[in-house]
Design a protein around this motif. Structure first.
Motif, short mmCIF file in Angstrom:
data_model
loop_
_atom_site.label_atom_id
_atom_site.label_comp_id
_atom_site.label_asym_id
_atom_site.label_seq_id
_atom_site.Cartn_x
_atom_site.Cartn_y
_atom_site.Cartn_z
N VAL A 90 0.85 -1.18 0.00
CA VAL A 90 0.00 0.00 0.00
C VAL A 90 0.88 1.23 0.00
O VAL A 90 1.79 1.36 0.83
CB VAL A 90 -0.93 0.03 1.23
CG1 VAL A 90 -1.75 1.31 1.24
CG2 VAL A 90 -1.85 -1.19 1.23
N LEU A 91 0.65 2.10 -0.96
CA LEU A 91 1.42 3.35 -1.06
C LEU A 91 0.51 4.49 -0.65
O LEU A 91 -0.68 4.51 -1.00
CB LEU A 91 1.90 3.55 -2.50
CG LEU A 91 2.77 2.40 -3.03
CD1 LEU A 91 2.78 2.38 -4.55
CD2 LEU A 91 4.18 2.52 -2.48
N ASN A 92 1.06 5.43 0.10
CA ASN A 92 0.24 6.53 0.60
C ASN A 92 -0.10 7.51 -0.52
O ASN A 92 0.78 8.18 -1.06
CB ASN A 92 0.98 7.25 1.73
CG ASN A 92 0.08 8.25 2.44
OD1 ASN A 92 -1.04 8.52 1.98
ND2 ASN A 92 0.57 8.80 3.53
N GLU A 93 -1.39 7.57 -0.82
CA GLU A 93 -1.87 8.38 -1.95
C GLU A 93 -1.58 9.86 -1.77
O GLU A 93 -1.57 10.62 -2.73
CB GLU A 93 -3.37 8.13 -2.11
CG GLU A 93 -3.89 8.41 -3.50
CD GLU A 93 -5.29 7.87 -3.71
OE1 GLU A 93 -5.68 6.91 -3.01
OE2 GLU A 93 -5.99 8.41 -4.58
N LYS A 94 -1.33 10.26 -0.52
CA LYS A 94 -1.03 11.67 -0.29
C LYS A 94 0.23 12.12 -1.01
O LYS A 94 0.43 13.30 -1.24
CB LYS A 94 -0.87 11.93 1.21
CG LYS A 94 -2.19 12.03 1.93
CD LYS A 94 -2.04 12.71 3.27
CE LYS A 94 -3.42 12.96 3.85
NZ LYS A 94 -3.36 13.55 5.19
N HIS A 95 1.10 11.17 -1.31
CA HIS A 95 2.36 11.52 -1.97
C HIS A 95 2.27 11.48 -3.49
O HIS A 95 3.24 11.74 -4.18
CB HIS A 95 3.48 10.58 -1.51
CG HIS A 95 3.76 10.67 -0.04
ND1 HIS A 95 4.33 11.78 0.53
CD2 HIS A 95 3.55 9.79 0.96
CE1 HIS A 95 4.46 11.57 1.84
NE2 HIS A 95 3.99 10.39 2.13
N ARG A 105 11.02 9.19 -7.01
CA ARG A 105 10.63 8.95 -5.62
C ARG A 105 9.65 7.78 -5.51
O ARG A 105 9.74 6.96 -4.62
CB ARG A 105 10.00 10.21 -5.01
CG ARG A 105 11.02 11.29 -4.70
CD ARG A 105 10.37 12.50 -4.07
NE ARG A 105 9.66 12.16 -2.84
CZ ARG A 105 8.77 12.96 -2.24
NH1 ARG A 105 8.48 14.13 -2.77
NH2 ARG A 105 8.17 12.58 -1.13
N GLU A 106 8.69 7.75 -6.44
CA GLU A 106 7.73 6.63 -6.45
C GLU A 106 8.46 5.32 -6.72
O GLU A 106 8.19 4.30 -6.07
CB GLU A 106 6.66 6.87 -7.52
CG GLU A 106 5.68 5.71 -7.63
CD GLU A 106 4.59 5.97 -8.67
OE1 GLU A 106 4.32 7.15 -8.97
OE2 GLU A 106 4.01 4.99 -9.16
#
Ligand code: ZN
Length: 231
Positions: A90-95, A105-106
């Motif tokens: 799970v990747l934080n969508e805020k970023h 970065r991603e």
């Protein structure tokens, strides 16, 4: 399920190189720059990359909400997490917006999560029932916070650099360049689609160049300090 142990830099380098070799054998093609991190994660490691907003992560992890300061929550320092039993990252969508501006970065965050999967998950017990009972896979999750200095995080970061810039491939591309110039370093950054800070760290790891705090490129850290003494 989670393996937390000492690993030397060479161990991590070797693990990343072996992943590349195994991937190349399965897909019968040589890995080229930029490394296809999505394909390695999804098609080879069989992980799923998903996006969620941080508050959901905090809701699932009240213990984390308790230790984070308001400042950290506002900066949404949680980058993402690995849920090994679901093979889910799970990747934080805020970023997402920041990632769109800086794809490196991603890519680094994804490579970091693959690092946790490769280095830190005991695959032999993955299908056994969770100690914490069915459906509570969040207990086995590894959550990643920006700036976390723990051993697991350091190892995953070290792995990510080695996966995004595999040593043999990286040397092939880098050595013909005049690495003492920023022009060459930015060219390398483009080739491997990483951030400049990740690239600078990788060059130092491989003993190629060292950048001091003033942004001056040296052949090595020792040389940089030697020059300081001459002043
Ligand atoms: Zn992590």
């Amino acid at each position: 399920l989670i393996i937390d142990r000492f690993l030397a830099e060479d161990d991590i380098e070797f693990a990343a190189a072996r992943l590349i070799t195994d991937y190349e054998a399965e897909f019968r093609e040589r890995v080229a720059a930029p490394v296809d991190i999505d394909h390695i994660g999804e098609a080879f490691c069989k992980l799923c990359f998903d996006w969620e907003f941080l508050p959901e992560l905090l809701d699932q992890h009240p213990e984390l909400a308790a230790v984070l300061s308001d400042e950290e929550k506002r900066r949404s320092v949680v980058l993402g997490g690995l849920y090994p039993r679901k093979r889910l990252v799970v990747l934080n969508e805020k970023h997402l917006e920041a990632y769109n501006k800086q794809p490196g970065r991603e890519r680094f965050t994804k490579a970091h999560e693959i690092g946790h999967w490769v280095l830190h998950i005991d695959k032999s017990v993955l299908d056994q029932p969770s100690l914490f009972g069915d459906g509570d896979e969040t207990q086995d999750a590894i959550l990643c916070r920006d700036g976390d200095k723990s051993r697991l995080e350091w190892q995953a970061n070290r792995f990510a650099a080695a996966l995004l810039m595999p040593k043999a491939l990286f040397l092939d591309v880098a050595l013909p360049l005049n690495l003492g110039t920023w022009q060459a370093q930015y060219e390398l950054r483009e080739r491997f689609n990483v951030t400049i800070s990740t690239l600078v760290i990788r060059l130092k790891q491989l003993g190629l160049t060292y950048v001091d705090k003033d942004g001056v490129i040296h052949r090595s850290e020792a040389e940089a300090h030697g020059q300081l003494r001459l002043k």
